[in-house]
Motif scaffolding. Sequence first.
Motif, PDB file in Angstrom:
ATOM      1  N   ALA A 122     -39.676 -46.190  -1.947  1.00 22.14           N
ATOM      2  CA  ALA A 122     -40.814 -45.279  -1.871  1.00 22.14           C
ATOM      3  C   ALA A 122     -40.723 -44.142  -2.870  1.00 22.14           C
ATOM      4  O   ALA A 122     -41.621 -43.291  -2.928  1.00 22.14           O
ATOM      5  N   GLY A 123     -39.642 -44.111  -3.652  1.00 25.39           N
ATOM      6  CA  GLY A 123     -39.481 -43.074  -4.660  1.00 25.39           C
ATOM      7  C   GLY A 123     -39.024 -41.739  -4.111  1.00 25.39           C
ATOM      8  O   GLY A 123     -39.296 -40.686  -4.689  1.00 25.39           O
ATOM      9  N   LEU A 124     -38.293 -41.770  -2.978  1.00 24.75           N
ATOM     10  CA  LEU A 124     -37.828 -40.550  -2.328  1.00 24.75           C
ATOM     11  C   LEU A 124     -36.319 -40.592  -2.156  1.00 24.75           C
ATOM     12  O   LEU A 124     -35.715 -41.673  -2.074  1.00 24.75           O
ATOM     13  N   ALA A 129     -37.304 -38.666   2.660  1.00 23.33           N
ATOM     14  CA  ALA A 129     -37.848 -39.774   3.443  1.00 23.33           C
ATOM     15  C   ALA A 129     -37.820 -39.441   4.932  1.00 23.33           C
ATOM     16  O   ALA A 129     -38.797 -39.671   5.658  1.00 23.33           O
ATOM     17  N   ASP A 132     -40.492 -36.959   5.866  1.00 26.93           N
ATOM     18  CA  ASP A 132     -41.817 -37.572   5.909  1.00 26.93           C
ATOM     19  C   ASP A 132     -41.986 -38.452   7.145  1.00 26.93           C
ATOM     20  O   ASP A 132     -42.943 -38.307   7.914  1.00 26.93           O
ATOM     21  N   GLY A 156     -48.264 -43.080   5.155  1.00 26.19           N
ATOM     22  CA  GLY A 156     -48.790 -42.729   3.838  1.00 26.19           C
ATOM     23  C   GLY A 156     -48.657 -43.869   2.847  1.00 26.19           C
ATOM     24  O   GLY A 156     -47.855 -44.802   3.024  1.00 26.19           O
ATOM     25  N   ALA A 157     -49.430 -43.783   1.771  1.00 21.42           N
ATOM     26  CA  ALA A 157     -49.509 -44.871   0.794  1.00 21.42           C
ATOM     27  C   ALA A 157     -48.156 -45.200   0.170  1.00 21.42           C
ATOM     28  O   ALA A 157     -47.911 -46.351  -0.219  1.00 21.42           O
ATOM     29  N   ARG A 158     -47.251 -44.217   0.064  1.00 27.17           N
ATOM     30  CA  ARG A 158     -45.945 -44.496  -0.556  1.00 27.17           C
ATOM     31  C   ARG A 158     -45.128 -45.489   0.264  1.00 27.17           C
ATOM     32  O   ARG A 158     -44.196 -46.107  -0.246  1.00 27.17           O
ATOM     33  N   TRP A 159     -45.497 -45.663   1.544  1.00 30.89           N
ATOM     34  CA  TRP A 159     -44.747 -46.583   2.410  1.00 30.89           C
ATOM     35  C   TRP A 159     -45.380 -47.970   2.472  1.00 30.89           C
ATOM     36  O   TRP A 159     -45.077 -48.752   3.365  1.00 30.89           O
ATOM     37  N   ASP A 160     -46.212 -48.288   1.499  1.00 30.79           N
ATOM     38  CA  ASP A 160     -46.793 -49.631   1.427  1.00 30.79           C
ATOM     39  C   ASP A 160     -45.763 -50.568   0.790  1.00 30.79           C
ATOM     40  O   ASP A 160     -45.959 -51.100  -0.310  1.00 30.79           O
ATOM     41  N   LEU A 161     -44.665 -50.759   1.505  1.00 28.75           N
ATOM     42  CA  LEU A 161     -43.531 -51.541   0.993  1.00 28.75           C
ATOM     43  C   LEU A 161     -43.647 -52.985   1.467  1.00 28.75           C
ATOM     44  O   LEU A 161     -44.008 -53.244   2.615  1.00 28.75           O
ATOM     45  N   ARG A 181     -46.848 -50.035   5.288  1.00 29.94           N
ATOM     46  CA  ARG A 181     -47.443 -48.815   5.845  1.00 29.94           C
ATOM     47  C   ARG A 181     -47.477 -48.811   7.364  1.00 29.94           C
ATOM     48  O   ARG A 181     -48.323 -48.151   7.986  1.00 29.94           O
TER      49      ARG A 181
END
Length: 249
Positions: A122-124, A129, A132, A156-161, A181
């Motif tokens: 997620a880039g964190l 993390a 969030d 959130g969109a960053r967690w669309d893993l 997500r």
Amino acid sequence: MVATEPRITFPAIRPVGLTGMLVTFADHLDEAANRAALAFRAAVQDAGWDGIEETSTSLASAFLRFDPLRLAPEGLRARLADLLASRDWSQAPLPTGRRLFRVPTVYGTDLAPQLEEAAAAAGLDPEAAIADLSTARVRVLTIGFAPGQPYLGRLGARWDLPRQSTLTAQVPVGALVLAVRQFTLFSAAAPTGWRHVGQTNFRGFRPEAPAPFALAPGDEMIFPAIAKADFLRLRAAGEDGASIEEIVG
């Protein structure tokens, strides 16, 4: 020339076998479709139509099981069509009686070993993390896969893993796992392709209780972070530490 299936227009009413009807609001999960499914199911229950024996929801659909000797399929379809046309269900208020659960959760450590992998994807960093994930307020979108097991979202969109390419052999009861997500809070020990990022002592399936499923679609959850030592004390005491409050409005 290859024949193609006709395009489905949503919302759609479709039969399921001889005794079921499925009302579908979208072909993918989004907040509006899930809201519509929850609100529509509640409206059917409130209507009290004779012959409806069971209702349930999935991520974007409401299902009705009926007795065809008491309620003819064509008559039920007509009633459903009239109810669908009565309002914009994507804007409907969520059902009443919903609850907010705050469930203490340990993130990472050896108890939830895939937090760092999920954070990196997620880039964190792990601390960001946790900050969030532990403050995200998510809805019980549906119950499925195992008794009492919720799918929770949307994050959130960053967690669309994506899911993992291989299975984790087993996660325990109370595992908080993440992909696409969504959280899933495991009600039984099972293999999974989702990443194990948190661990709770929450039991979603309580067969000894009058209401075996602890959660219902439409309930909401927050998973505040606690230290591993505090979590182990809860586990030793046989407690989940959860607080529950009614959602008003």
